[in-house]
Write a protein that holds these residues in place. Structure first.
Motif, PDB file in Angstrom:
ATOM      1  N   ALA A 241       6.943  12.282   0.388  1.00 55.41           N
ATOM      2  CA  ALA A 241       5.593  11.740   0.216  1.00 55.41           C
ATOM      3  C   ALA A 241       4.616  12.914   0.318  1.00 55.41           C
ATOM      4  O   ALA A 241       4.980  14.004   0.781  1.00 55.41           O
ATOM      5  CB  ALA A 241       5.299  10.708   1.291  1.00 55.41           C
ATOM      6  N   PHE A 242       3.381  12.720  -0.096  1.00 57.22           N
ATOM      7  CA  PHE A 242       2.399  13.799  -0.005  1.00 57.22           C
ATOM      8  C   PHE A 242       2.261  14.307   1.435  1.00 57.22           C
ATOM      9  O   PHE A 242       2.123  15.504   1.667  1.00 57.22           O
ATOM     10  CB  PHE A 242       1.032  13.337  -0.530  1.00 57.22           C
TER      11      PHE A 242
ATOM     12  N   MET B  79      -6.944  13.936   5.368  1.00 51.34           N
ATOM     13  CA  MET B  79      -5.559  13.751   5.805  1.00 51.34           C
ATOM     14  C   MET B  79      -5.139  14.923   6.689  1.00 51.34           C
ATOM     15  O   MET B  79      -5.691  15.983   6.623  1.00 51.34           O
ATOM     16  CB  MET B  79      -4.646  13.684   4.583  1.00 51.34           C
TER      17      MET B  79
ATOM     18  N   GLY C 256     -14.116   3.154 -10.130  1.00 50.66           N
ATOM     19  CA  GLY C 256     -14.482   3.910  -8.937  1.00 50.66           C
ATOM     20  C   GLY C 256     -14.568   5.379  -9.270  1.00 50.66           C
ATOM     21  O   GLY C 256     -13.927   5.855 -10.208  1.00 50.66           O
TER      22      GLY C 256
ATOM     23  N   TYR D 155       0.850  -1.193   0.000  1.00 48.77           N
ATOM     24  CA  TYR D 155       0.000   0.000   0.000  1.00 48.77           C
ATOM     25  C   TYR D 155       0.892   1.251   0.000  1.00 48.77           C
ATOM     26  O   TYR D 155       0.677   2.179  -0.751  1.00 48.77           O
ATOM     27  CB  TYR D 155      -0.891   0.027   1.248  1.00 48.77           C
TER      28      TYR D 155
ATOM     29  N   TYR E   8      -4.034  12.855  -4.400  1.00 46.30           N
ATOM     30  CA  TYR E   8      -4.009  13.619  -3.176  1.00 46.30           C
ATOM     31  C   TYR E   8      -4.306  15.059  -3.521  1.00 46.30           C
ATOM     32  O   TYR E   8      -3.787  15.577  -4.521  1.00 46.30           O
ATOM     33  CB  TYR E   8      -2.628  13.551  -2.524  1.00 46.30           C
TER      34      TYR E   8
ATOM     35  N   TYR F 259       4.067   5.728 -10.173  1.00 47.48           N
ATOM     36  CA  TYR F 259       4.407   4.333 -10.457  1.00 47.48           C
ATOM     37  C   TYR F 259       5.368   3.827  -9.371  1.00 47.48           C
ATOM     38  O   TYR F 259       5.203   2.752  -8.840  1.00 47.48           O
ATOM     39  CB  TYR F 259       5.087   4.215 -11.827  1.00 47.48           C
ATOM     40  N   LEU F 260       6.392   4.602  -9.083  1.00 43.03           N
ATOM     41  CA  LEU F 260       7.403   4.190  -8.100  1.00 43.03           C
ATOM     42  C   LEU F 260       7.548   5.277  -7.037  1.00 43.03           C
ATOM     43  O   LEU F 260       8.482   6.079  -7.069  1.00 43.03           O
ATOM     44  CB  LEU F 260       8.751   3.926  -8.795  1.00 43.03           C
ATOM     45  N   SER F 261       6.616   5.271  -6.092  1.00 40.19           N
ATOM     46  CA  SER F 261       6.578   6.354  -5.099  1.00 40.19           C
ATOM     47  C   SER F 261       7.805   6.345  -4.203  1.00 40.19           C
ATOM     48  O   SER F 261       8.189   7.387  -3.665  1.00 40.19           O
ATOM     49  CB  SER F 261       5.307   6.252  -4.262  1.00 40.19           C
TER      50      SER F 261
ATOM     51  N   LEU G  19     -16.155   6.087  -4.231  1.00 43.78           N
ATOM     52  CA  LEU G  19     -15.003   6.247  -3.348  1.00 43.78           C
ATOM     53  C   LEU G  19     -15.265   7.352  -2.332  1.00 43.78           C
ATOM     54  O   LEU G  19     -15.835   8.398  -2.669  1.00 43.78           O
ATOM     55  CB  LEU G  19     -13.765   6.583  -4.185  1.00 43.78           C
TER      56      LEU G  19
ATOM     57  N   HIS H 218      -5.373   3.455  -8.555  1.00 38.11           N
ATOM     58  CA  HIS H 218      -5.100   4.859  -8.863  1.00 38.11           C
ATOM     59  C   HIS H 218      -5.715   5.732  -7.773  1.00 38.11           C
ATOM     60  O   HIS H 218      -6.847   5.513  -7.357  1.00 38.11           O
ATOM     61  CB  HIS H 218      -5.705   5.230 -10.218  1.00 38.11           C
TER      62      HIS H 218
ATOM     63  N   HIS I  82     -19.381  -0.755  -9.624  1.00 42.23           N
ATOM     64  CA  HIS I  82     -18.792   0.567  -9.588  1.00 42.23           C
ATOM     65  C   HIS I  82     -18.699   0.984  -8.124  1.00 42.23           C
ATOM     66  O   HIS I  82     -19.670   0.886  -7.388  1.00 42.23           O
ATOM     67  CB  HIS I  82     -19.687   1.533 -10.356  1.00 42.23           C
ATOM     68  N   GLU I  83     -17.542   1.437  -7.732  1.00 41.56           N
ATOM     69  CA  GLU I  83     -17.389   1.811  -6.334  1.00 41.56           C
ATOM     70  C   GLU I  83     -17.410   3.325  -6.166  1.00 41.56           C
ATOM     71  O   GLU I  83     -16.686   4.041  -6.844  1.00 41.56           O
ATOM     72  CB  GLU I  83     -16.073   1.249  -5.792  1.00 41.56           C
TER      73      GLU I  83
ATOM     74  N   PHE J 259      -7.208  15.704   1.208  1.00 36.65           N
ATOM     75  CA  PHE J 259      -7.874  14.413   1.050  1.00 36.65           C
ATOM     76  C   PHE J 259      -7.069  13.497   0.142  1.00 36.65           C
ATOM     77  O   PHE J 259      -6.401  13.971  -0.774  1.00 36.65           O
ATOM     78  CB  PHE J 259      -9.255  14.589   0.394  1.00 36.65           C
ATOM     79  N   ARG J 260      -7.208  12.216   0.401  1.00 36.89           N
ATOM     80  CA  ARG J 260      -6.809  11.238  -0.600  1.00 36.89           C
ATOM     81  C   ARG J 260      -8.083  10.725  -1.235  1.00 36.89           C
ATOM     82  O   ARG J 260      -9.053  10.415  -0.558  1.00 36.89           O
ATOM     83  CB  ARG J 260      -6.071  10.052   0.034  1.00 36.89           C
ATOM     84  N   ILE J 261      -8.080  10.680  -2.554  1.00 39.89           N
ATOM     85  CA  ILE J 261      -9.240  10.190  -3.292  1.00 39.89           C
ATOM     86  C   ILE J 261      -8.805   8.929  -4.028  1.00 39.89           C
ATOM     87  O   ILE J 261      -7.889   8.966  -4.836  1.00 39.89           O
ATOM     88  CB  ILE J 261      -9.725  11.249  -4.309  1.00 39.89           C
ATOM     89  N   GLY J 262      -9.446   7.831  -3.748  1.00 39.39           N
ATOM     90  CA  GLY J 262      -9.086   6.568  -4.404  1.00 39.39           C
ATOM     91  C   GLY J 262      -8.300   5.694  -3.445  1.00 39.39           C
ATOM     92  O   GLY J 262      -7.634   6.192  -2.527  1.00 39.39           O
ATOM     93  N   HIS J 263      -8.386   4.390  -3.668  1.00 38.96           N
ATOM     94  CA  HIS J 263      -7.690   3.440  -2.797  1.00 38.96           C
ATOM     95  C   HIS J 263      -6.180   3.484  -3.031  1.00 38.96           C
ATOM     96  O   HIS J 263      -5.721   3.661  -4.147  1.00 38.96           O
ATOM     97  CB  HIS J 263      -8.170   2.021  -3.070  1.00 38.96           C
ATOM     98  N   LEU J 264      -5.443   3.240  -1.962  1.00 42.11           N
ATOM     99  CA  LEU J 264      -3.978   3.252  -2.036  1.00 42.11           C
ATOM    100  C   LEU J 264      -3.423   2.187  -2.973  1.00 42.11           C
ATOM    101  O   LEU J 264      -2.335   2.344  -3.513  1.00 42.11           O
ATOM    102  CB  LEU J 264      -3.378   3.018  -0.636  1.00 42.11           C
ATOM    103  N   ASP J 265      -4.143   1.091  -3.151  1.00 40.91           N
ATOM    104  CA  ASP J 265      -3.631   0.010  -4.005  1.00 40.91           C
ATOM    105  C   ASP J 265      -4.127   0.126  -5.439  1.00 40.91           C
ATOM    106  O   ASP J 265      -3.939  -0.790  -6.240  1.00 40.91           O
ATOM    107  CB  ASP J 265      -3.998  -1.363  -3.433  1.00 40.91           C
TER     108      ASP J 265
ATOM    109  N   GLU K  53     -10.693  10.488   1.726  1.00 39.44           N
ATOM    110  CA  GLU K  53     -10.072  10.172   3.018  1.00 39.44           C
ATOM    111  C   GLU K  53      -9.358  11.432   3.528  1.00 39.44           C
ATOM    112  O   GLU K  53      -8.359  11.859   2.942  1.00 39.44           O
ATOM    113  CB  GLU K  53      -9.077   9.029   2.783  1.00 39.44           C
TER     114      GLU K  53
END
Lengths: 309, 309
Positions: B111-112, A309, B279, A103, B139, B103-105, A304, B136, A301-302, B128-134, A307
């Motif tokens: 980090a954000f 921060m 999503g 993650y 932030y 792609y390669l954080s 979202l 797309h 369809h999710e 906010f973070r929008i979208g799941h971490l795993d 979240e």
């Protein structure tokens, strides 16, 4: 509350001339685990296997092989390097080292490429990334010596993300018990005859090892909302009475997405939730392992939730 | 050959009392860009806007606002901190800072959350973070002072991953020209009246800025196989003659997946490739911005090719 559930994994098979890995003794394995920055919490054993529950995942030791999984920010590659240095690369018949995509990869102390450099300095081998970098993906290294996988050497891994529903709510709840989690997961029914060893972490998290003869299973649950991850792994053949294990776990934990990794494993998607297989990959290895990777998502369809921060 | 195409982005609107941002002069903007570890390659301008093409993406400066996008491992947050320190937070009417998932954080220098800490020390705001971490995800930080977005203040971003087909092959090929890429992208036809400024990087990569009146567009292409990324962004309203811009770009570049981010933007999916919206998320801000995020994937099962390492 973030915890990185995704695991690094090493499996090593020693040469027939090596003797028994179990005979190396508890102190040896204590040190191996410490190298990865984890510790042994408890253990069970039978005539084939010593199964250790770790502060971060699991270690299984048979006479001719061992398997170690560690999650969080553990340094499994250091344990791998220590093992190879200690016993000598010539005593290793086959080794594989895997990393699941994390993650938050930037919180890890090494990237797979770093681990690869360290391992390859002692043991030559092939390595691949399977899956796109911006989606679920996995890294795998395998030694490239001549070796022939045994007919009953198959591994099935089910990696579940974003679990939802009643079981997920219970696992994230304030009052839990190991017995209730075993019952939620229907483990006794799914895996009759297995001896289990489990641990409930504070405030969340659950690990269980199970063994029966030379077969093992292990489940690790990181239930945290927004970064939940549950891994199931076994060397049972997923056929006959075990055919429904994956679909039952998917039904109970209701993950938004999941991956399957198989080594000479049989795959089917019967009784799965409605899903889309976003991508899959097959990799054939000279040592007789057919590695399968598939990334699934529930077919919906999710919406979202941002979240904060 | 890996290059991180995904961008960090800052947009700042100054208070009416500030005077003109354009009047700060080239030297000021040179230093801002240097703070982010980039440099100005070329520029175009009209009565409304100075548009700079950077070694890593773009900078647009109007009298009352500026927009800076930087990709690679640039340090845009340092430029943001410098700007706020230099002009004073009281001169800022509205600011937003965004980061796309990389792609390669782990190769990024921050980090954000690090960027957020540095920016919030000078300018309070929501994030906010929008979208799941795993999957797309994006932030976004926005300042939380009272502000009212203008009626014509809309932004549409199209972020394309894993481009395939003829155009993608050309962009990854050995012989390219900027003129041919403009023609492939059909920019003159899609955006009549725009003045363009573009740059072809060695051995791959292409950037273009375009302006017409107070409207801008910018495209950045990182064509590398297995980590390709193309971003398109504009403040044009995507209606009338501009209604098909996204679908035309999707048709030409044929990405395996793409994201859309809109600020008070109109969305439709007419003439899109067959897709699944994995999503989406809507976020309403007190300052009058409705932020939309959607993550799409082409509706096909992808056979993944193992990537040797």
């Amino acid at each position: 509350m973030f915890f990185e559930g995704s695991e690094k994994k090493i499996e090593v098979i020693v040469t027939p001339g090596f003797g028994s890995l179990r005979a190396l003794g508890r102190e040896f394995w204590n040190e191996m685990v410490a190298c990865a920055n984890a510790e042994i919490l408890s253990s069970i054993n039978n005539e084939h296997c010593d199964a250790y529950l770790l502060s971060e995942s699991s270690l299984f030791v048979w006479n001719d092989r061992f398997l170690m999984l560690t999650c969080g920010t553990t340094t499994l590659a250091k344990a791998v390097v220590r093992f190879i240095s200690e016993v000598g690369a010539d005593k290793i018949a086959f080794a594989s080292y895997q990393r699941k995509n994390e993650y938050l990869s930037h919180l890890q102390s090494s990237a797979f490429t770093d681990d690869l450099t360290a391992i390859r300095a002692l043991l030559p081998g092939d390595a691949f990334r399977i899956g796109h970098l911006d989606s679920h993906h996995h890294y795998i290294f395998t030694s490239n010596k001549p070796y022939e996988a045994a007919a009953d050497d198959h591994t099935s891994e089910l990696l579940m993300y974003h679990i939802r529903g009643e079981a997920a709510d219970y696992l994230r709840g304030e009052h839990q018990s190991a017995a209730e989690i075993r019952s939620l997961l229907q483990l006794e029914a799914m895996l009759p005859g297995f001896v289990f060893d489990d641990f409930l972490f504070e405030p969340f998290g659950y690990s269980i090892n199970g063994i029966r003869g030379d077969r093992y299973m292990t489940i690790h649950i990181t239930p945290q909302e927004n970064s939940s991850y549950v891994s199931f792994e076994t060397n049972l053949p997923l056929e006959g009475e075990y055919r429904q294990i994956f679909s039952r776990l998917l039904g109970i934990l209701n993950p938004g997405s999941w991956d399957e990794i198989g080594f000479n494993a049989r795959r089917h998607t019967e009784n799965y939730p409605a899903h889309l297989c976003l991508g899959s990959c097959a990799l054939s290895m000279a040592q007789g392992y057919n590695v399968d990777f598939s990334h699934y998502q529930q077919l919906c369809h999710e919406v979202l939730i941002p979240e904060p921060m």
